[in-house]
Design a protein around this motif. Structure first.
Motif, short mmCIF file in Angstrom:
data_model
loop_
_atom_site.label_atom_id
_atom_site.label_comp_id
_atom_site.label_asym_id
_atom_site.label_seq_id
_atom_site.Cartn_x
_atom_site.Cartn_y
_atom_site.Cartn_z
N THR A 1 1.01 -0.86 0.31
CA THR A 1 0.27 -0.09 -0.85
C THR A 1 1.28 1.21 -0.01
OG1 THR A 1 -0.62 0.27 2.53
CG2 THR A 1 -1.43 -0.88 2.04
N ALA A 2 0.47 2.29 -0.80
CA ALA A 2 0.95 3.74 -0.43
C ALA A 2 -0.34 4.80 -0.66
CB ALA A 2 1.63 4.15 -1.31
N TYR A 3 0.11 6.19 0.00
CA TYR A 3 -1.19 6.31 0.47
C TYR A 3 -0.84 7.88 0.29
CZ TYR A 3 -2.18 2.37 3.37
OH TYR A 3 -1.93 1.84 3.90
N ASP A 4 0.84 8.54 0.10
CA ASP A 4 1.29 9.85 -0.72
C ASP A 4 1.97 9.46 -1.35
OD1 ASP A 4 3.44 10.02 0.76
OD2 ASP A 4 2.30 8.51 2.14
N TYR A 5 2.08 11.08 -2.41
CA TYR A 5 3.36 10.72 -3.32
C TYR A 5 4.69 10.29 -2.83
CZ TYR A 5 6.58 13.45 -6.09
OH TYR A 5 7.84 13.75 -7.32
N THR A 6 5.50 11.28 -1.85
CA THR A 6 6.68 10.80 -1.87
C THR A 6 7.20 9.29 -0.77
OG1 THR A 6 6.55 12.53 -0.73
CG2 THR A 6 8.40 11.37 0.21
N THR A 7 6.01 8.78 -0.76
CA THR A 7 5.90 7.53 -0.49
C THR A 7 5.76 6.36 -1.65
OG1 THR A 7 5.18 7.55 1.71
CG2 THR A 7 5.29 5.85 1.28
N ALA A 8 4.87 7.10 -2.28
CA ALA A 8 4.38 6.26 -3.59
C ALA A 8 5.97 6.21 -4.71
CB ALA A 8 3.34 6.92 -4.13
N ARG A 9 6.90 7.48 -4.37
CA ARG A 9 7.93 7.16 -5.02
C ARG A 9 8.46 6.15 -4.94
NH1 ARG A 9 10.51 12.98 -6.63
NH2 ARG A 9 11.97 11.72 -7.86
N ILE A 10 8.54 6.02 -3.82
CA ILE A 10 10.16 4.91 -2.66
C ILE A 10 9.25 3.29 -3.13
CG2 ILE A 10 11.21 4.57 -0.85
CD1 ILE A 10 10.56 7.19 0.56
N VAL A 11 8.64 3.53 -2.74
CA VAL A 11 7.49 2.08 -3.04
C VAL A 11 7.83 1.54 -4.86
CG1 VAL A 11 5.53 1.28 -3.52
CG2 VAL A 11 6.02 2.22 -1.17
N ASP A 12 7.39 2.34 -5.51
CA ASP A 12 8.03 2.13 -6.93
C ASP A 12 8.69 1.44 -7.30
OD1 ASP A 12 5.99 1.90 -9.36
OD2 ASP A 12 7.41 3.99 -10.17
N ALA A 13 10.31 3.19 -6.68
CA ALA A 13 11.49 3.15 -6.63
C ALA A 13 12.09 1.36 -6.11
CB ALA A 13 12.24 3.78 -6.69
N ALA A 14 11.27 0.48 -5.09
CA ALA A 14 11.89 -0.36 -4.87
C ALA A 14 11.84 -1.18 -5.02
CB ALA A 14 11.37 -0.44 -3.25
N GLY A 15 10.88 -1.44 -6.42
CA GLY A 15 10.26 -2.37 -7.43
C GLY A 15 8.96 -3.06 -6.58
N VAL A 16 8.22 -2.44 -6.35
CA VAL A 16 7.27 -2.57 -5.71
C VAL A 16 6.31 -3.14 -7.85
CG1 VAL A 16 4.44 -2.94 -4.85
CG2 VAL A 16 6.79 -2.35 -3.57
N ASP A 17 5.39 -4.15 -7.47
CA ASP A 17 4.60 -4.88 -8.61
C ASP A 17 3.28 -3.98 -8.41
OD1 ASP A 17 6.58 -6.29 -10.24
OD2 ASP A 17 6.44 -7.70 -8.57
N VAL A 18 2.61 -4.35 -7.60
CA VAL A 18 1.74 -3.04 -7.26
C VAL A 18 1.48 -2.61 -6.27
CG1 VAL A 18 -1.68 -3.40 -7.48
CG2 VAL A 18 0.28 -5.50 -8.56
N VAL A 19 0.77 -1.48 -6.95
CA VAL A 19 0.76 -0.22 -5.65
C VAL A 19 -0.68 -0.04 -5.12
CG1 VAL A 19 1.27 2.08 -4.61
CG2 VAL A 19 3.12 1.04 -5.97
N LEU A 20 -1.28 -0.65 -3.87
CA LEU A 20 -3.10 0.07 -3.54
C LEU A 20 -2.77 0.68 -2.75
CD1 LEU A 20 -5.18 -1.55 -3.43
CD2 LEU A 20 -4.01 -2.44 -1.38
N ILE A 21 -3.48 1.77 -3.33
CA ILE A 21 -4.97 2.47 -2.68
C ILE A 21 -5.40 2.00 -1.14
CG2 ILE A 21 -5.17 5.22 -2.18
CD1 ILE A 21 -3.57 4.54 -5.38
N GLY A 22 -4.60 1.51 -0.23
CA GLY A 22 -5.42 0.75 0.51
C GLY A 22 -6.78 1.60 1.46
N ASP A 23 -8.22 1.16 1.41
CA ASP A 23 -9.34 1.94 2.09
C ASP A 23 -8.10 1.88 3.58
OD1 ASP A 23 -9.92 -0.67 2.50
OD2 ASP A 23 -11.89 -0.20 2.15
N SER A 24 -7.50 1.07 3.93
CA SER A 24 -6.75 0.71 5.17
C SER A 24 -6.07 2.43 5.79
CB SER A 24 -5.64 0.38 5.10
OG SER A 24 -4.54 0.05 4.40
N ALA A 25 -6.14 3.32 4.80
CA ALA A 25 -5.86 4.77 4.90
C ALA A 25 -6.56 5.47 6.20
CB ALA A 25 -6.09 6.10 3.58
N SER A 26 -7.30 5.04 6.83
CA SER A 26 -8.52 4.91 7.85
C SER A 26 -8.54 4.63 8.67
CB SER A 26 -9.78 4.63 6.91
OG SER A 26 -11.17 4.99 7.94
N ASN A 27 -7.19 3.97 8.79
CA ASN A 27 -6.87 3.06 9.94
C ASN A 27 -5.19 4.11 10.05
OD1 ASN A 27 -8.15 0.15 8.51
ND2 ASN A 27 -8.91 0.91 10.35
#
Ligand code: KIV
Length: 272
Positions: free
Chosen positions: A31-57
């Motif tokens: 999962t990722a919920y913000d721009y900065t983290t999404a960049r890191i997650v993508d650069a680290a080789g994750v295949d699928v980024v999920l904007i989970g509704d776990s954002a609520s938690n």
């Protein structure tokens, strides 16, 4: 080989995920919920980024995912999409946005796709939401299913315990998974179910099965705040912690507080 050394830098598509399953290559989803983290997650080789509704938690501090709104999911998804180049970006449809009718579901799905530019959507449930899934797929929107412990139904379950231990629930889950695959879903997440049931589903389905607390599958997904150890209070058996960000961040911020209060920060080199 570390994930960030991925050889194939092409944009991940639903077709690529199907090829990965056929080739026996595992899929890493996070999962990722913000721009900065999404960049890191993508650069680290994750295949699928999920904007989970776990954002609520983890972003909003709610006890459940139920309060998440379409507007909040759109805000998080837009931020994540801006940070991702390679991964497939999947956005959760929040509670209440697809359960009322298939008509309303497809309207909300189209809105999320238009306003976020994400690649696909994820919905929780089986046969009960099949008409909604079919309408969304008919609109040309890729759908990922989600079975087992579906957090939007936590008030019905009354517990976060492992699901589908009993035969009847296991058979229903197996049937639901086959229905979702036959409808055209590109993947199914199975959450907190026995590993043997996950294996049955993996073998029966032509599409990738992504596990979270379901044992080995075609791929795995975790909530980023949990796997980075930002929340020490959450430690289910299935969670592997890859860092202790709670400790690292508390130490760093504590040092900052000390430096500000002692007058050590900023020094001459940090001043204009
Ligand atoms: O909301 C979420 O983060 C999820 C994953 C736990 C699969 O649905």
């Amino acid at each position: 080989m570390p994930g960030y050394l991925v050889e194939d830098t092409r944009k991940v598509t639903t077709k690529r995920l199907a090829e990965m399953k056929s080739a026996g290559k595992k899929i890493a989803m996070l999962t990722a919920y913000d721009y900065t983290t999404a960049r890191i997650v993508d650069a680290a080789g994750v295949d699928v980024v999920l904007i989970g509704d776990s954002a609520s938690n983890v972003m909003a501090g709610n006890a459940t995912t139920l309060p998440a709104t379409i507007e909040q999911m759109i805000y998080h998804a837009r931020s994540v999409v801006r940070g991702v180049e390679r991964a497939l970006v999947v956005c959760d449809m929040p509670f209440g946005s697809y359960q009322v009718s298939a008509e309303e579901a497809v309207r909300n799905a189209i809105r999320i796709m238009k306003e976020t530019s994400c690649d696909a959507l994820k919905l929780e449930g089986g046969i009960e939401i099949l008409p909604a899934v079919e309408r969304i797929l008919d609109a040309g929107i890729p759908v990922c299913g989600h079975l087992g412990l579906t957090p939007q139904s936590i008030n019905k379950f009354g517990t976060y315990a492992v699901r589908a231990r009993e035969d009847a629930e296991a058979e229903k889950l197996f049937h639901d998974a086959k229905l979702l695959a036959a409808a055209g879903c590109f993947a199914v997440v199975v959450e907190k179910i026995p590993a043997a049931l996950t294996q049955r589903v993996v073998k029966a389905l032509p599409i990738p099965v992504i596990g979270i607390g379901g044992g080995p599958a075609d791929g795995q997904v975790l909530v980023i705040d949990d796997m980075l150890g930002k929340n020490r209070g959450f430690s289910p058996k299935f969670l592997r912690r890859y860092a202790d960000l709670y400790g690292i961040m508390t130490d760093a911020i504590g040092q900052y507080v000390t430096d500000v209060k002692s007058g050590d920060f900023p020094n001459a080199e940090e001043s204009y």
